[in-house]
Design an enzyme around this catalytic site. Structure first.
Site, PDB file in Angstrom:
ATOM      1  N   ASP A  62       0.672  -1.317   0.035  1.00  0.00           N
ATOM      2  CA  ASP A  62      -0.135   0.089  -0.018  1.00  0.00           C
ATOM      3  C   ASP A  62       0.976   1.391   0.148  1.00  0.00           C
ATOM      4  O   ASP A  62       0.554   2.423  -0.008  1.00  0.00           O
ATOM      5  CB  ASP A  62      -0.996  -0.003   1.420  1.00  0.00           C
ATOM      6  CG  ASP A  62      -0.280  -0.262   2.550  1.00  0.00           C
ATOM      7  OD1 ASP A  62       0.779  -0.018   2.564  1.00  0.00           O
ATOM      8  OD2 ASP A  62      -1.100  -0.209   3.668  1.00  0.00           O
ATOM      9  N   ASP A 101      -1.207  -6.374  -0.433  1.00  0.00           N
ATOM     10  CA  ASP A 101      -1.376  -5.574   0.909  1.00  0.00           C
ATOM     11  C   ASP A 101      -2.937  -5.585   1.041  1.00  0.00           C
ATOM     12  O   ASP A 101      -3.703  -5.201   0.146  1.00  0.00           O
ATOM     13  CB  ASP A 101      -0.841  -4.416   0.878  1.00  0.00           C
ATOM     14  CG  ASP A 101       0.284  -4.254   1.937  1.00  0.00           C
ATOM     15  OD1 ASP A 101       0.275  -4.971   3.011  1.00  0.00           O
ATOM     16  OD2 ASP A 101       1.035  -3.257   1.944  1.00  0.00           O
ATOM     17  N   GLU A 200       9.435  -3.826  10.527  1.00  0.00           N
ATOM     18  CA  GLU A 200       9.722  -2.651  10.217  1.00  0.00           C
ATOM     19  C   GLU A 200      10.347  -1.547  11.116  1.00  0.00           C
ATOM     20  O   GLU A 200       9.567  -1.385  12.106  1.00  0.00           O
ATOM     21  CB  GLU A 200       8.432  -1.856   9.143  1.00  0.00           C
ATOM     22  CG  GLU A 200       8.755  -0.732   8.658  1.00  0.00           C
ATOM     23  CD  GLU A 200       7.653  -0.076   7.777  1.00  0.00           C
ATOM     24  OE1 GLU A 200       7.078  -0.700   7.166  1.00  0.00           O
ATOM     25  OE2 GLU A 200       7.972   1.047   7.282  1.00  0.00           O
TER      26      GLU A 200
HETATM   27  O1  KIV Z   1       3.596  -1.053   1.627  1.00  0.00           O
HETATM   28  C1  KIV Z   1       4.585  -1.483   1.535  1.00  0.00           C
HETATM   29  O2  KIV Z   1       5.599  -1.121   0.839  1.00  0.00           O
HETATM   30  C2  KIV Z   1       5.209  -2.291   2.724  1.00  0.00           C
HETATM   31  C3  KIV Z   1       6.869  -2.534   2.819  1.00  0.00           C
HETATM   32  C4  KIV Z   1       7.214  -1.302   3.398  1.00  0.00           C
HETATM   33  C5  KIV Z   1       6.897  -3.538   3.981  1.00  0.00           C
HETATM   34  O3  KIV Z   1       4.422  -2.366   3.741  1.00  0.00           O
END
Ligand code: KIV
Length: 287
Positions: A62, A101, A200
């Site tokens: 996301d 995501d 993260e």
């Molecule tokens: O949305 C994304 O790119 C992420 C990564 C930073 C793990 O969640």
């Protein structure tokens, strides 16, 4: 990796197989103690480049909110947007496991909402797994998805969908209480059935401890060198991102200067058009 090495290497990166990577391959890599790379992808063409480069896992993150949709954060990203871009990434790839995501607001209401949203990503976009944020607080959602046969990647530490609550992007796990909570979160998502967990912005020492204590792989971003895998947002990795105030986060390493190269290409094209150098006779059709 040379072709000879690739032939010998059964690994996720550089392995010979041209079939899609599965969560079983990911589990086997953890047992072999093998490290692997993950990149984000948001469109078919870029994803095909990463697929040809042998990137075994791609996340339709996301983060598209910031990188591709012009939002200030990941919060406004919708399930429709996620479904459309995930489908493009799936179409552009043949080998990588594609993880979609679940955007903010598509699973926080509870397990039933999470199942509806994840089902859409699987059926309409064709992703091989979904990712959602949260440790203990998301364990019920993860459990139901896994029971329904949906592979789930979890995400703990700094969870960008909660940027308003965090009040920024602070490093997570500093101090005994915070470290214990992070360990509990990581254990909770593993127990709920997640096949991997993103860590993260976690201190390197704590991320190493989490990695040692889990049997599922950890995927670090700003979490030190001991994680089983590493992920970067591709536009950061390739030097495409225009950092607010020019401040690139410490954990990013740039492997190209795409923003500069693309800008130079656009200027060269514009100058050729203005000067009449393009199109030349070889670019033109004759009757
Ligand atoms: O949305 C994304 O790119 C992420 C990564 C930073 C793990 O969640």
């Amino acid at each position: 990796m040379t072709q000879q090495n690739a032939a010998r290497n059964p690994g996720l990166y550089g392995g010979k197989s041209s079939r899609r990577i599965t969560v079983r391959d990911i589990a086997a890599a953890k047992r072999r103690g093998e490290k692997w790379p993950m990149l984000t992808a948001y469109d078919a063409m870029t994803a095909s480049v990463f697929d040809e480069a042998g990137i075994p896992v791609m996340l339709v993150g996301d983060s598209m909110g910031n990188t591709h949709l012009g939002y200030d954060s990941t919060v406004p990203v919708t399930l429709d947007e996620m479904t459309m871009l995930s489908a493009a990434v799936v179409r552009g790839t043949r080998r990588a496991l594609i993880v979609g995501d679940l955007p903010f607001g598509s699973y926080q209401e509870g397990p039933a909402q999470a199942l509806r949203s994840a089902t859409r990503l699987l059926k309409e976009a064709g992703v091989g797994a979904v990712k959602l944020e949260g440790g203990e607080r998301s364990a019920d959602q993860i459990r139901l998805l896994v029971e329904a046969g949906i592979p789930v990647m979890a995400h703990v530490g700094l969870t960008p969908q909660s940027v308003l609550a965090f009040g920024g992007h602070p490093v997570q796990g500093r101090g005994e209480e915070a470290a214990q909570q992070l360990l509990r979160d990581a254990k909770a998502v593993q127990d709920a059935g997640a096949f991997a967990v993103v860590l993260e912005l976690v201190t390197a020492e704590l991320a190493a401890e989490v990695t040692r204590s889990l049997h599922i792989p950890t995927v670090g971003i700003g979490a030190g060198a001991e994680c089983d895998a590493q992920v970067l947002v591709w536009t950061d990795m390739a030097g495409m991102t225009d950092w607010p105030g020019g401040r690139m986060p410490r954990f990013v390493k740039q492997y190209a200067r795409l923003r500069e190269s693309l800008g130079d290409a656009a200027k060269a094209f514009a100058e050729d058009v203005v000067s009449g150098a393009y199109p030349a006779p070889e670019h033109s059709f004759r009757s």
